[in-house]
Design a protein around this motif. Structure first.
Motif, PDB file in Angstrom:
ATOM      1  N   ARG A  50      -2.820   6.275   8.807  1.00  0.00           N
ATOM      2  CA  ARG A  50      -3.855   6.482   9.268  1.00  0.00           C
ATOM      3  C   ARG A  50      -3.908   7.767   8.108  1.00  0.00           C
ATOM      4  NH1 ARG A  50      -2.355   4.798  15.248  1.00  0.00           N
ATOM      5  NH2 ARG A  50      -2.758   2.537  14.917  1.00  0.00           N
ATOM      6  N   ALA A  53      -5.982   7.060   5.449  1.00  0.00           N
ATOM      7  CA  ALA A  53      -7.132   5.725   5.675  1.00  0.00           C
ATOM      8  C   ALA A  53      -8.336   6.786   6.602  1.00  0.00           C
ATOM      9  CB  ALA A  53      -6.492   5.439   6.317  1.00  0.00           C
ATOM     10  N   GLU A  54      -8.073   7.909   6.648  1.00  0.00           N
ATOM     11  CA  GLU A  54      -9.029   8.108   6.544  1.00  0.00           C
ATOM     12  C   GLU A  54      -9.551   9.932   5.412  1.00  0.00           C
ATOM     13  OE1 GLU A  54      -7.611  11.417   9.938  1.00  0.00           O
ATOM     14  OE2 GLU A  54      -7.600  10.074  11.417  1.00  0.00           O
ATOM     15  N   ALA A  56      -9.409   8.374   2.101  1.00  0.00           N
ATOM     16  CA  ALA A  56      -9.956   7.399   1.727  1.00  0.00           C
ATOM     17  C   ALA A  56     -11.960   7.403   0.883  1.00  0.00           C
ATOM     18  CB  ALA A  56      -9.848   5.842   2.253  1.00  0.00           C
ATOM     19  N   GLU A  89      -4.473  -2.520   6.906  1.00  0.00           N
ATOM     20  CA  GLU A  89      -5.643  -1.815   8.084  1.00  0.00           C
ATOM     21  C   GLU A  89      -6.355   0.186   7.616  1.00  0.00           C
ATOM     22  OE1 GLU A  89      -4.155  -0.708  12.064  1.00  0.00           O
ATOM     23  OE2 GLU A  89      -4.672  -1.752  12.047  1.00  0.00           O
ATOM     24  N   THR A  90      -4.666   0.166   6.454  1.00  0.00           N
ATOM     25  CA  THR A  90      -5.600   1.252   5.082  1.00  0.00           C
ATOM     26  C   THR A  90      -5.690   0.806   4.441  1.00  0.00           C
ATOM     27  OG1 THR A  90      -3.942   2.358   5.948  1.00  0.00           O
ATOM     28  CG2 THR A  90      -4.189   2.989   4.128  1.00  0.00           C
ATOM     29  N   THR A  91      -5.159  -0.472   3.368  1.00  0.00           N
ATOM     30  CA  THR A  91      -5.912  -0.573   1.993  1.00  0.00           C
ATOM     31  C   THR A  91      -7.593  -0.777   2.572  1.00  0.00           C
ATOM     32  OG1 THR A  91      -5.317  -2.946   2.594  1.00  0.00           O
ATOM     33  CG2 THR A  91      -4.184  -1.718   1.545  1.00  0.00           C
ATOM     34  N   THR A  92      -8.046  -2.043   3.996  1.00  0.00           N
ATOM     35  CA  THR A  92      -9.585  -2.026   3.635  1.00  0.00           C
ATOM     36  C   THR A  92     -10.422  -0.471   4.911  1.00  0.00           C
ATOM     37  OG1 THR A  92      -9.603  -1.582   6.214  1.00  0.00           O
ATOM     38  CG2 THR A  92      -8.537  -3.621   5.365  1.00  0.00           C
ATOM     39  N   GLN A  93      -9.782   0.542   4.021  1.00  0.00           N
ATOM     40  CA  GLN A  93     -11.069   1.438   4.104  1.00  0.00           C
ATOM     41  C   GLN A  93     -11.063   2.416   2.739  1.00  0.00           C
ATOM     42  OE1 GLN A  93     -11.893   2.453   7.023  1.00  0.00           O
ATOM     43  NE2 GLN A  93     -10.213   1.013   7.843  1.00  0.00           N
TER      44      GLN A  93
END
Length: 233
Positions: A50, A53-54, A56, A89-93
């Motif tokens: 997470r 992701a932030e 990204a 979920e991380t890749t989608t960022q």
């Protein structure tokens, strides 16, 4: 048999915890000092993802592409479904072509909760490829809840295939699936035809909406309206 003194020490340690078992436990517990353990729990791994992701949006194109490739490689060998979901979920960022394909690939995950999560991710990022993948899942997935999630996600797609794909949900014998199909059809088409499922079926088929059952003169069966009086408008 363990020495009585050692048994006493072990029993006492259960009350205070092995990590804080006092100086005498330091020689018995290999993890007494935090720096001696390299174990990462699933919760810690999810937290790391997470945080990644932030960050990204601040990565340049090259770094983003490299990071997504690395994450996808991890995805292929990760046994924990919670972590697999967090990886997707991380890749989608990241704004890369591979990142856009990852939740679509996730629709084939062996864990139904991961597949449901991927449906929600695709709902947030509608694309023609995502709509086509969701259409297949809505029709073929063995898990009812995954099919429901796919039908809900189809309601957020702007591709014409979404409206056609909702036909299977509207014609399903399960009232819950019909209800979700009606709700999604309203969002996709922008039309509110009330609670008569037959009207939405006709709309999905691009036909004129019938008001009576063929040859009977009686109103068409309103399954969703009859079963769910609270059907939202």
């Amino acid at each position: 048999m363990l020495p009585k003194a050692l048994l006493t020490t072990l029993i006492l340690s259960t009350a205070t915890g092995c990590q804080s078992g006092g100086p005498r436990m330091a020689g018995l517990n290999p993890f007494y000092r935090p720096e001696l353990t390299s174990i990462t729990t699933p919760a810690e791994r999810v937290k790391e993802l997470r945080a990644l992701a932030e960050g990204a949006p601040s990565m340049d194109t090259g770094a983003s592409e490299k990071m997504v490739v690395d994450l996808v490689r991890q995805l292929g060998s990760e046994p924990n479904p919670m972590i697999r979901q967090a990886i997707i979920e991380t890749t989608t960022q990241f704004k890369t072509p591979l990142a856009a394909k990852t939740p679509i690939a996730g629709l084939q995950d062996e864990d139904s909760h991961v597949r449901q999560a991927c449906c929600r991710m695709l709902a947030e990022r509608p694309t023609p490829a995502g709509a086509a993948a969701l259409a297949a899942v809505a029709k073929q997935d063995a898990d009812f809840d995954v099919r429901i999630a796919a039908v809900q996600a189809l309601g957020e797609q702007k591709d014409p295939i979404a409206q056609q794909a909702l036909l299977a949900a509207l014609e399903d014998s399960d009232p819950a699936m019909q209800l979700v199909g009606v709700q999604s059809m309203r969002r996709v088409s922008g039309k509110d035809l009330g609670g008569n499922v037959a009207d939405y079926i006709a709309l999905a088929r691009k036909q004129s909406a019938p008001t009576t059952a063929a040859g009977s003169g009686e109103p068409a069966i309103e399954v969703a309206e009859r079963t769910f009086g609270w059907l939202p408008k």
